[in-house]
Scaffold this active site. Structure first.
Site, PDB file in Angstrom:
ATOM      1  CB  THR A 179      35.326  48.067  57.629  1.00 59.10           C
ATOM      2  OG1 THR A 179      36.695  47.835  57.326  1.00 59.10           O
ATOM      3  CG2 THR A 179      34.813  50.158  57.267  1.00 59.10           C
TER       4      THR A 179
ATOM      5  CD  GLU B  35      40.445  51.455  56.891  1.00 60.76           C
ATOM      6  OE1 GLU B  35      40.883  52.741  56.916  1.00 60.76           O
ATOM      7  OE2 GLU B  35      41.746  50.312  57.195  1.00 60.76           O
TER       8      GLU B  35
ATOM      9  CE  LYS C  81      31.711  50.110  53.117  1.00 61.21           C
ATOM     10  NZ  LYS C  81      30.443  48.912  52.953  1.00 61.21           N
TER      11      LYS C  81
HETATM   12  P1  NDP Z   1      35.065  45.625  45.666  1.00 58.23           P
HETATM   13  O1  NDP Z   1      35.733  46.625  45.881  1.00 58.23           O
HETATM   14  O2  NDP Z   1      35.846  44.117  45.087  1.00 58.23           O
HETATM   15  O3  NDP Z   1      33.356  45.092  45.275  1.00 58.23           O
HETATM   16  C1  NDP Z   1      32.631  46.746  45.762  1.00 58.23           C
HETATM   17  C2  NDP Z   1      31.448  46.846  44.858  1.00 58.23           C
HETATM   18  O4  NDP Z   1      30.408  46.878  44.551  1.00 58.23           O
HETATM   19  C3  NDP Z   1      31.585  45.777  43.196  1.00 58.23           C
HETATM   20  O5  NDP Z   1      30.749  44.962  43.129  1.00 58.23           O
HETATM   21  C4  NDP Z   1      30.705  46.953  42.609  1.00 58.23           C
HETATM   22  O6  NDP Z   1      30.815  47.173  41.156  1.00 58.23           O
HETATM   23  C5  NDP Z   1      30.356  47.317  43.816  1.00 58.23           C
HETATM   24  N1  NDP Z   1      29.545  49.291  43.580  1.00 58.23           N
HETATM   25  C6  NDP Z   1      30.963  49.989  43.987  1.00 58.23           C
HETATM   26  N2  NDP Z   1      29.122  50.949  43.655  1.00 58.23           N
HETATM   27  C7  NDP Z   1      28.081  50.538  43.502  1.00 58.23           C
HETATM   28  C8  NDP Z   1      27.015  51.284  43.461  1.00 58.23           C
HETATM   29  N3  NDP Z   1      26.592  52.897  43.170  1.00 58.23           N
HETATM   30  N4  NDP Z   1      25.657  50.463  42.529  1.00 58.23           N
HETATM   31  C9  NDP Z   1      25.911  49.949  43.023  1.00 58.23           C
HETATM   32  N5  NDP Z   1      27.038  47.875  43.456  1.00 58.23           N
HETATM   33  C10 NDP Z   1      28.271  49.440  43.101  1.00 58.23           C
HETATM   34  O7  NDP Z   1      34.759  44.967  47.505  1.00 58.23           O
HETATM   35  P2  NDP Z   1      35.390  43.947  48.531  1.00 58.23           P
HETATM   36  O8  NDP Z   1      34.552  42.670  47.449  1.00 58.23           O
HETATM   37  O9  NDP Z   1      36.881  43.777  48.750  1.00 58.23           O
HETATM   38  O10 NDP Z   1      34.485  44.250  49.486  1.00 58.23           O
HETATM   39  C11 NDP Z   1      33.009  44.044  49.198  1.00 58.23           C
HETATM   40  C12 NDP Z   1      32.242  44.841  50.751  1.00 58.23           C
HETATM   41  O11 NDP Z   1      33.048  44.351  51.976  1.00 58.23           O
HETATM   42  C13 NDP Z   1      32.545  46.664  50.297  1.00 58.23           C
HETATM   43  O12 NDP Z   1      31.324  47.468  51.055  1.00 58.23           O
HETATM   44  C14 NDP Z   1      33.426  46.804  51.505  1.00 58.23           C
HETATM   45  O13 NDP Z   1      33.788  48.263  51.824  1.00 58.23           O
HETATM   46  C15 NDP Z   1      33.553  45.914  52.301  1.00 58.23           C
HETATM   47  N6  NDP Z   1      35.086  45.389  53.338  1.00 58.23           N
HETATM   48  C16 NDP Z   1      35.689  44.553  52.519  1.00 58.23           C
HETATM   49  C17 NDP Z   1      36.739  44.252  53.206  1.00 58.23           C
HETATM   50  C18 NDP Z   1      38.099  43.527  52.648  1.00 58.23           C
HETATM   51  O14 NDP Z   1      39.037  43.294  53.192  1.00 58.23           O
HETATM   52  N7  NDP Z   1      37.553  42.316  51.339  1.00 58.23           N
HETATM   53  C19 NDP Z   1      37.025  44.128  54.090  1.00 58.23           C
HETATM   54  C20 NDP Z   1      36.180  44.193  54.877  1.00 58.23           C
HETATM   55  C21 NDP Z   1      35.033  45.085  54.462  1.00 58.23           C
HETATM   56  P3  NDP Z   1      31.286  47.046  40.055  1.00 58.23           P
HETATM   57  O15 NDP Z   1      32.062  46.097  39.890  1.00 58.23           O
HETATM   58  O16 NDP Z   1      30.601  48.155  39.292  1.00 58.23           O
HETATM   59  O17 NDP Z   1      32.664  48.608  40.724  1.00 58.23           O
HETATM   60  P1  GDR Z   2      42.747  49.111  53.028  1.00 61.42           P
HETATM   61  O1  GDR Z   2      43.562  47.921  52.411  1.00 61.42           O
HETATM   62  O2  GDR Z   2      42.841  50.000  53.368  1.00 61.42           O
HETATM   63  O3  GDR Z   2      43.604  48.673  54.807  1.00 61.42           O
HETATM   64  O4  GDR Z   2      41.537  48.417  52.502  1.00 61.42           O
HETATM   65  P2  GDR Z   2      44.936  48.271  50.833  1.00 61.42           P
HETATM   66  O5  GDR Z   2      45.433  47.131  51.242  1.00 61.42           O
HETATM   67  O6  GDR Z   2      44.407  49.327  50.001  1.00 61.42           O
HETATM   68  O7  GDR Z   2      45.967  49.201  52.208  1.00 61.42           O
HETATM   69  C1  GDR Z   2      46.861  48.184  53.076  1.00 61.42           C
HETATM   70  C2  GDR Z   2      47.925  49.378  53.511  1.00 61.42           C
HETATM   71  O8  GDR Z   2      48.693  49.006  52.505  1.00 61.42           O
HETATM   72  C3  GDR Z   2      49.210  50.158  52.639  1.00 61.42           C
HETATM   73  N1  GDR Z   2      49.934  50.076  50.945  1.00 61.42           N
HETATM   74  C4  GDR Z   2      49.583  50.581  49.756  1.00 61.42           C
HETATM   75  N2  GDR Z   2      48.406  50.296  49.518  1.00 61.42           N
HETATM   76  C5  GDR Z   2      47.959  50.321  48.601  1.00 61.42           C
HETATM   77  N3  GDR Z   2      46.552  50.252  47.978  1.00 61.42           N
HETATM   78  N4  GDR Z   2      48.433  50.522  47.179  1.00 61.42           N
HETATM   79  C6  GDR Z   2      49.751  50.105  47.605  1.00 61.42           C
HETATM   80  O9  GDR Z   2      50.804  50.558  46.760  1.00 61.42           O
HETATM   81  C7  GDR Z   2      50.288  50.831  48.658  1.00 61.42           C
HETATM   82  N5  GDR Z   2      51.356  50.852  49.266  1.00 61.42           N
HETATM   83  C8  GDR Z   2      51.401  50.389  50.427  1.00 61.42           C
HETATM   84  C9  GDR Z   2      48.398  51.030  51.975  1.00 61.42           C
HETATM   85  O10 GDR Z   2      48.259  52.308  52.405  1.00 61.42           O
HETATM   86  C10 GDR Z   2      47.476  51.111  53.441  1.00 61.42           C
HETATM   87  O11 GDR Z   2      48.220  50.856  55.014  1.00 61.42           O
HETATM   88  C11 GDR Z   2      40.942  47.456  52.472  1.00 61.42           C
HETATM   89  C12 GDR Z   2      39.699  47.294  51.402  1.00 61.42           C
HETATM   90  O12 GDR Z   2      38.848  46.361  51.034  1.00 61.42           O
HETATM   91  C13 GDR Z   2      38.269  48.416  52.306  1.00 61.42           C
HETATM   92  O13 GDR Z   2      37.289  48.227  51.702  1.00 61.42           O
HETATM   93  C14 GDR Z   2      38.424  47.366  53.647  1.00 61.42           C
HETATM   94  O14 GDR Z   2      37.887  48.067  54.428  1.00 61.42           O
HETATM   95  C15 GDR Z   2      39.950  47.392  54.581  1.00 61.42           C
HETATM   96  O15 GDR Z   2      40.862  46.912  53.777  1.00 61.42           O
HETATM   97  C16 GDR Z   2      39.354  46.151  55.852  1.00 61.42           C
END
Ligand code: NDP
Ligand code: GDR
Length: 358
Positions: A147, A149, A175
């Protein structure tokens, strides 16, 4: 689900299926990316397996939005990535061509209040997977969901594969461990293991606590007069937002290369939280005007002067990632990755979906 499924609770003994093109496992298949990746791989003719942790509702998360035919093709294995036994036997018995390890405690905010479980899932779960591949299925190609992050507080802009890491949350630290574990197993044991350093990607399937989905859902509620206003955290953060449907293509491309590696996927443009709020409301016919300073800043309807957005410090994080912007040149050149949906397109997809939903 109302239709019959063929889930597997036991992983004892090899499964014999008519093998189509390739066989892939997706951990985290019920999440946002799991939905798009399953669809993409099924359309390519893959046999798709998913590891799903049990919940009291036996819910399949976002998979329930797949059409019935696709959904029924997915072979579900119930299990948690922290359970070494199920992960090992699954990898051993199924001999996947590709494993996409997406499962994670993925919410940065929650990682501050739940650091232990975040580490257990994100570090321990990842170790279980890479180790099972090493021990039982070394020909399997492995993708780890790293990520942006990892960059956290780095001052370099834009960030690419050579930018130093500086995580700012337990999530980011976990991560980072996953990234290095994947890289270390690749280098130590000559395994095909790649890290995708993905910047924020959103969609209509985004979890509701993430800021884009939260804004879109609440903006639609405001327009429908179900609520008068909503609260948000730090307005000053900037993110490089893309569309999840484009990013899963890059994950797959990483595993089709001759060699494993680490790749940034990003749009190369960032936007502030205010800008996202303005864009969502604009799509709903409302112009936002900002007034006030600090925690007293509000977003008003520029015509009616009604306050629609307020700040609540309870959404602030103990440490913030102020600004991320990625440089995906390597992925564009080596993988041929080409995202199609830009910022305006993303906001439109998300708002239109929300409008059609209720
Ligand atoms: P989500 O939060 O939507 O999905 C996370 C998934 O992981 C869900 O299916 C959840 O299952 C599963 N999970 C969590 N804990 C466990 C566990 N202990 N055992 C088995 N399954 C588990 O994430 P995203 O789809 O957005 O992201 C996918 C991956 O990419 C993640 O690893 C995230 O950290 C990473 N990522 C995401 C980004 C983004 O912007 N979306 C950017 C960069 C990285 P359940 O439905 O049961 O909660
Ligand atoms: P992020 O996503 O932390 O970048 O992680 P999120 O959408 O939670 O926050 C983005 C930014 O918005 C600011 N923010 C708020 N965030 C949330 N959730 N709720 C609020 O009310 C709010 N107001 C302001 C946050 O402070 C932050 O700066 C996502 C996840 O998908 C991670 O798993 C992934 O790795 C990174 O993106 C890349």
């Amino acid at each position: 689900m109302s239709w019959e499924r063929r889930d597997s609770f036991d992983t004892l003994g090899p499964k014999i299926y008519n093998r189509p093109m390739k066989k892939a496992l997706i951990t985290g298949i019920t999440g946002q990316d799991g939905y798009f990746l399953s669809k993409f791989l099924l359309e390519k003719g893959y046999e798709v397996h998913g590891l799903v942790r049990r919940n009291s509702q036996m819910s399949y998360g976002n998979l329930q939005h797949l059409d019935k035919e696709m959904f029924n093709k997915i072979r579900i294995h119930w299990g948690d990535v922290t359970d070494h036994a199920i992960v090992s036997s699954l990898i051993k018995n199924e001999q996947f061509d590709e494993v996409y390890h997406l499962a994670a405690q993925s919410f940065v905010g929650v990682s501050f209040s739940n650091p232990h479980s975040t580490y257990d899932i994100n570090i321990g779960g990842t170790l279980n997977l890479v180790n099972a591949v090493k021990e039982y299925s070394p020909k399997t190609r492995f993708y780890f969901a790293a990520t942006s992050e990892l960059y956290g507080a780095t001052e370099t802009k834009p960030q690419n594969e050579t930018t130093p890491f500086y995580p700012r949350s337990p999530y980011g630290v976990s991560k980072l461990a996953g990234f290095w574990t994947t890289k270390n197993y690749r280098e130590s044991y000559n395994l095909f293991m790649s890290n995708g350093i993905l910047f924020n990607h959103e969609s209509e399937m985004r979890g509701e606590e993430f800021v884009t989905k939260k804004i879109v859902r609440n903006a639609v509620k405001v327009v429908r007069k179900e609520i008068e206003s909503f609260e948000i955290g730090n307005l000053d953060a900037k993110r490089d937002w893309g569309y999840a449907g484009d990013y899963v293509v890059g994950m797959w491309q990483m595993l089709q290369q001759d060699k494993p590696g680490d790749y940034v996927l990003a749009m190369g443009r960032n936007h502030g939280i205010r800008e996202f709020i303005e864009a969502a409301f604009k799509h709903l016919g409302i112009t936002i005007a900002w007034e006030g300073q600090g925690v007293d800043e509000v977003g008003k309807d520029a015509t009616t002067k009604q306050v629609l957005v307020r700040i609540n410090p309870k959404f602030f994080r103990p440490a913030e990632v102020d600004e991320l912007i990625g440089d995906a040149s390597k992925a564009r050149t080596e993988l041929g990755w080409e995202p199609k949906v830009d910022f305006a397109g993303l906001v439109k997809i998300m708002v239109d979906y929300e409008l059609a939903r209720n």
